[in-house]
Design an enzyme around this catalytic site. Structure first.
Site, PDB file in Angstrom:
ATOM      1  N   ARG A  16      -5.170  20.079 -15.677  1.00 45.93           N
ATOM      2  CA  ARG A  16      -4.039  19.184 -15.939  1.00 45.93           C
ATOM      3  C   ARG A  16      -4.145  18.503 -17.295  1.00 45.93           C
ATOM      4  O   ARG A  16      -3.141  18.115 -17.882  1.00 45.93           O
ATOM      5  CB  ARG A  16      -3.898  18.144 -14.824  1.00 45.93           C
ATOM      6  CG  ARG A  16      -2.685  17.252 -15.056  1.00 45.93           C
ATOM      7  CD  ARG A  16      -2.289  16.377 -13.903  1.00 45.93           C
ATOM      8  NE  ARG A  16      -1.101  15.630 -14.273  1.00 45.93           N
ATOM      9  CZ  ARG A  16      -0.314  14.994 -13.436  1.00 45.93           C
ATOM     10  NH1 ARG A  16      -0.568  15.009 -12.151  1.00 45.93           N
ATOM     11  NH2 ARG A  16       0.755  14.342 -13.881  1.00 45.93           N
ATOM     12  N   ARG A  68       0.811  -1.240   0.000  1.00 45.02           N
ATOM     13  CA  ARG A  68       0.000   0.000   0.000  1.00 45.02           C
ATOM     14  C   ARG A  68       0.832   1.272   0.000  1.00 45.02           C
ATOM     15  O   ARG A  68       0.330   2.343   0.333  1.00 45.02           O
ATOM     16  CB  ARG A  68      -0.980   0.020   1.181  1.00 45.02           C
ATOM     17  CG  ARG A  68      -1.947  -1.127   1.186  1.00 45.02           C
ATOM     18  CD  ARG A  68      -3.174  -0.776   2.015  1.00 45.02           C
ATOM     19  NE  ARG A  68      -4.034  -1.936   2.132  1.00 45.02           N
ATOM     20  CZ  ARG A  68      -3.996  -2.813   3.135  1.00 45.02           C
ATOM     21  NH1 ARG A  68      -3.158  -2.637   4.114  1.00 45.02           N
ATOM     22  NH2 ARG A  68      -4.805  -3.833   3.149  1.00 45.02           N
ATOM     23  N   HIS A  80       7.052   6.759 -27.446  1.00 45.37           N
ATOM     24  CA  HIS A  80       5.952   7.609 -26.986  1.00 45.37           C
ATOM     25  C   HIS A  80       6.085   9.034 -27.546  1.00 45.37           C
ATOM     26  O   HIS A  80       5.124   9.606 -28.076  1.00 45.37           O
ATOM     27  CB  HIS A  80       5.928   7.634 -25.458  1.00 45.37           C
ATOM     28  CG  HIS A  80       4.957   8.609 -24.881  1.00 45.37           C
ATOM     29  ND1 HIS A  80       3.598   8.419 -24.925  1.00 45.37           N
ATOM     30  CD2 HIS A  80       5.143   9.810 -24.270  1.00 45.37           C
ATOM     31  CE1 HIS A  80       2.984   9.444 -24.351  1.00 45.37           C
ATOM     32  NE2 HIS A  80       3.900  10.309 -23.948  1.00 45.37           N
ATOM     33  N   LYS A 104       5.282  22.220 -15.686  1.00 46.48           N
ATOM     34  CA  LYS A 104       4.576  21.039 -15.185  1.00 46.48           C
ATOM     35  C   LYS A 104       4.252  21.193 -13.698  1.00 46.48           C
ATOM     36  O   LYS A 104       3.148  20.855 -13.252  1.00 46.48           O
ATOM     37  CB  LYS A 104       5.402  19.769 -15.455  1.00 46.48           C
ATOM     38  CG  LYS A 104       4.586  18.526 -15.172  1.00 46.48           C
ATOM     39  CD  LYS A 104       4.853  17.355 -16.046  1.00 46.48           C
ATOM     40  CE  LYS A 104       3.859  16.238 -15.710  1.00 46.48           C
ATOM     41  NZ  LYS A 104       4.169  14.966 -16.297  1.00 46.48           N
ATOM     42  N   HIS A 142      -1.823  13.925 -26.971  1.00 48.23           N
ATOM     43  CA  HIS A 142      -1.828  12.544 -26.478  1.00 48.23           C
ATOM     44  C   HIS A 142      -3.082  11.757 -26.831  1.00 48.23           C
ATOM     45  O   HIS A 142      -3.045  10.533 -26.881  1.00 48.23           O
ATOM     46  CB  HIS A 142      -1.613  12.523 -24.965  1.00 48.23           C
ATOM     47  CG  HIS A 142      -0.193  12.803 -24.567  1.00 48.23           C
ATOM     48  ND1 HIS A 142       0.433  13.998 -24.833  1.00 48.23           N
ATOM     49  CD2 HIS A 142       0.737  12.037 -23.946  1.00 48.23           C
ATOM     50  CE1 HIS A 142       1.667  13.967 -24.373  1.00 48.23           C
ATOM     51  NE2 HIS A 142       1.882  12.773 -23.832  1.00 48.23           N
ATOM     52  N   LYS A 187       2.003  10.857 -12.134  1.00 45.69           N
ATOM     53  CA  LYS A 187       1.213   9.875 -12.896  1.00 45.69           C
ATOM     54  C   LYS A 187       2.058   8.620 -13.026  1.00 45.69           C
ATOM     55  O   LYS A 187       3.170   8.666 -13.557  1.00 45.69           O
ATOM     56  CB  LYS A 187       0.873  10.402 -14.294  1.00 45.69           C
ATOM     57  CG  LYS A 187      -0.411  11.205 -14.340  1.00 45.69           C
ATOM     58  CD  LYS A 187      -0.845  11.471 -15.776  1.00 45.69           C
ATOM     59  CE  LYS A 187      -2.109  12.295 -15.829  1.00 45.69           C
ATOM     60  NZ  LYS A 187      -2.498  12.642 -17.222  1.00 45.69           N
ATOM     61  N   HIS A 245      -1.697   8.476 -28.080  1.00 42.03           N
ATOM     62  CA  HIS A 245      -1.936   7.192 -27.411  1.00 42.03           C
ATOM     63  C   HIS A 245      -2.660   6.215 -28.337  1.00 42.03           C
ATOM     64  O   HIS A 245      -2.411   5.005 -28.290  1.00 42.03           O
ATOM     65  CB  HIS A 245      -2.743   7.404 -26.124  1.00 42.03           C
ATOM     66  CG  HIS A 245      -1.909   7.926 -24.990  1.00 42.03           C
ATOM     67  ND1 HIS A 245      -2.450   8.340 -23.795  1.00 42.03           N
ATOM     68  CD2 HIS A 245      -0.574   8.090 -24.855  1.00 42.03           C
ATOM     69  CE1 HIS A 245      -1.479   8.741 -22.974  1.00 42.03           C
ATOM     70  NE2 HIS A 245      -0.336   8.601 -23.606  1.00 42.03           N
ATOM     71  N   GLU A 280      -6.037  15.819 -12.287  1.00 44.56           N
ATOM     72  CA  GLU A 280      -6.637  16.010 -13.613  1.00 44.56           C
ATOM     73  C   GLU A 280      -8.163  16.129 -13.556  1.00 44.56           C
ATOM     74  O   GLU A 280      -8.886  15.473 -14.310  1.00 44.56           O
ATOM     75  CB  GLU A 280      -6.216  14.864 -14.547  1.00 44.56           C
ATOM     76  CG  GLU A 280      -6.333  15.230 -16.021  1.00 44.56           C
ATOM     77  CD  GLU A 280      -5.686  14.194 -16.938  1.00 44.56           C
ATOM     78  OE1 GLU A 280      -4.448  14.123 -16.969  1.00 44.56           O
ATOM     79  OE2 GLU A 280      -6.428  13.468 -17.613  1.00 44.56           O
ATOM     80  N   ASN A 340      -1.888  16.856 -21.654  1.00 44.98           N
ATOM     81  CA  ASN A 340      -2.206  15.759 -22.564  1.00 44.98           C
ATOM     82  C   ASN A 340      -2.276  16.235 -24.020  1.00 44.98           C
ATOM     83  O   ASN A 340      -2.674  15.475 -24.908  1.00 44.98           O
ATOM     84  CB  ASN A 340      -3.529  15.132 -22.148  1.00 44.98           C
ATOM     85  CG  ASN A 340      -3.424  13.649 -21.906  1.00 44.98           C
ATOM     86  OD1 ASN A 340      -4.008  12.864 -22.635  1.00 44.98           O
ATOM     87  ND2 ASN A 340      -2.660  13.236 -20.907  1.00 44.98           N
ATOM     88  N   GLU A 359       8.075  16.195 -26.279  1.00 39.42           N
ATOM     89  CA  GLU A 359       7.367  16.649 -25.070  1.00 39.42           C
ATOM     90  C   GLU A 359       7.804  18.071 -24.692  1.00 39.42           C
ATOM     91  O   GLU A 359       7.033  18.825 -24.089  1.00 39.42           O
ATOM     92  CB  GLU A 359       7.596  15.690 -23.886  1.00 39.42           C
ATOM     93  CG  GLU A 359       7.088  14.257 -24.111  1.00 39.42           C
ATOM     94  CD  GLU A 359       5.602  14.045 -23.758  1.00 39.42           C
ATOM     95  OE1 GLU A 359       4.816  15.009 -23.754  1.00 39.42           O
ATOM     96  OE2 GLU A 359       5.254  12.865 -23.497  1.00 39.42           O
TER      97      GLU A 359
END
Ligand code: NAD
Ligand SMILES: O=C(O)C(=O)C[C@@H](O)[C@H](O)[C@H](O)COP(=O)(O)O
Ligand code: ZN
Length: 367
Positions: free
Chosen positions: A244, A124, A268, A230, A251, A146, A255, A240, A248, A188
């Site tokens: 936020r 955890r 990526h 960032k 993306h 993330k 993606h 998000e 993306n 990026e």
């Protein structure tokens, strides 16, 4: 050690520093030794990075009087999955890693995302520190918490928000990075400039060659500026809920490219480069963005050798992939659109067909 930039991600009692500069790797041991109770330390990395930078990191940790173990995961986006995570749990249990341990992610964005999700879930939650070694990880993935692995159907579908306690960005580690990876990270950087730093975009137009040649002063400035953008966005909207999603940009398209090509054909950052041009083209059609903006973005990306055309798939395949995006709500896809350089907006009002039209227009011409 040369001059070090420091950026703070402000999240109240979970705030953390990002240390950026040449030689920063050597600070990690002292930082760990200052943590309560001399933690067990586990480095998660891969062989390519371990063989180049693992020993330097271990030396810093051992010099601070701490014991350290290392586990390497397989290299490549196709291994950013539950099987790799399962291997990490098995190894950690076998070595009796305790919850009070600190996990160090030494590597690129894949190591960072997998190690971060491991740290978030093992017992955890253990301690977590990012030590990014690719340009992409230094300007983007090591910051903001993330963490995730991919599902065959979609990118980062299994993950958690889990912030690191510190980020150590040693710009010297980029000296061993292959050129293709420098370019992927650069995508990026262009994204970050487009969504939140128009001055950075101008700097790229002026000093792109120096950045791609890893000129130390330009790299340090660019990494620090990207981390500052960032940190500002994550500090305002960690999970998000809204803002936020600007990070993306490119993306939603990118993606889909990665998933449809089974995480093998594109890095990526390369998929993001294609997505950035698509986000501009879509904004031309729905917001009236000036074509000159798309051209400036395309020029920056192609000059770095990045792709700007989509691979060929049927409309139905694109439709399915775009709808698996995590930003989808009530069936509507959220797009990030460019209003001007440094200024982007979110919209759920764009018909999916408009986005697929843009993809069709930008598909590779088969030879
Ligand atoms: N969490 C986030 O906010 C976030 C942000 C952006 C991207 N990502 C994720 O990051 C991943 C991409 O990361 P990446 O571009 O760093 O790819 P990567 O992690 O695959 O690293 C690229 C390649 O460079 C090698 N490498 C790493 N550091 C090196 C060094 N210093 N010298 C020599 N070789 C080195 C790696 O072994 C790998 O082969 C994707 O999975 C993407 O989804 C996450
Ligand atoms: O940090 C963010 O937020 C980002 O969106 C940064 C992206 O560059 C990164 O690729 C991120 O992993 C994408 O997140 P996802 O939620 O779309 O999986
Ligand atoms: Zn990204």
């Amino acid at each position: 050690m040369g001059s070090v930039h420091e950026v703070i991600v402000d999240l109240g009692e979970r705030s953390y520093p990002i240390r950026i500069g040449s030689g920063v790797l050597a600070e990690v041991g002292t930082w760990l030794a200052r943590q309560p109770g001399a933690p067990q330390v586990l480095i998660v990395t891969n062989e390519a990075v371990n063989s180049r930078w693992g020993e330097a990191l271990r030396s810093s940790i051992k010099a601070a009087g701490l014991a350290v173990e290392t586990v390497a995961i397989a290299d490549g986006e196709e291994h950013k999955n539950l099987a790799t995570l399962s291997m990490l749990y098995d190894r950690a249990i076998a070595m009796r890693l305790e919850r009070s341990a600190t996990v160090l992610a030494l590597g690129g964005g894949i190591v960072g995302d997998v190690a971060g999700f491991f740290a978030a879930t093992y017992m955890r939650g253990t301690g977590f520190v990012q030590v990014p070694t690719t340009l992409l990880a230094q300007v983007d993935s090591s910051v903001g918490g993330k963490t995730a692995v991919n599902h065959q159907a979609g990118k980062n579908l299994i993950g958690a928000f889990y912030q690191p306690q510190a980020v150590f960005i040693d710009t010297d580690t980029l000296s061993t990075l292959p050129k293709r990876e420098v370019a992927a990270g650069y995508a990026e950087v262009v994204k970050t400039a487009m969504l939140g730093d128009a001055e950075l975009f101008q700097l790229l137009e002026r000093d792109q060659e120096k950045l791609l040649a890893l000129d130390p002063a330009v790299v340090a400035t660019v990494v620090a500026r990207c981390c500052a953008v960032k940190a500002r966005v994550v500090g305002a909207d960690e999970r998000e809920r809204g803002l936020r999603a600007l990070l993306n940009l490119g993306h939603t398209f990118g993606h889909a490219v990665e998933a449809l090509t089974e995480y093998r054909r594109y890095k990526h950052g390369e998929a993001v480069a294609i997505g950035l041009v698509a986000a501009c083209r879509l904004a031309e059609t729905v917001l009236g963005l000036n074509r000159a903006v798309t051209e400036r973005v395309t020029l920056l990306l192609t000059a770095a050798g990045l792709p700007v055309s989509f691979p060929c798939f049927a409309r139905s395949a694109w439709s399915g992939a775009l709808q698996l995006d995590k930003k989808v709500a009530h069936g509507n896809v959220l797009f990030v659109l460019v209003r001007a350089i440094g200024d982007c907006v979110l919209s759920r009002q764009i018909p999916l067909e408009n986005a697929i039209d843009v993809i069709m227009e930008l598909q590779e011409k088969s030879s």
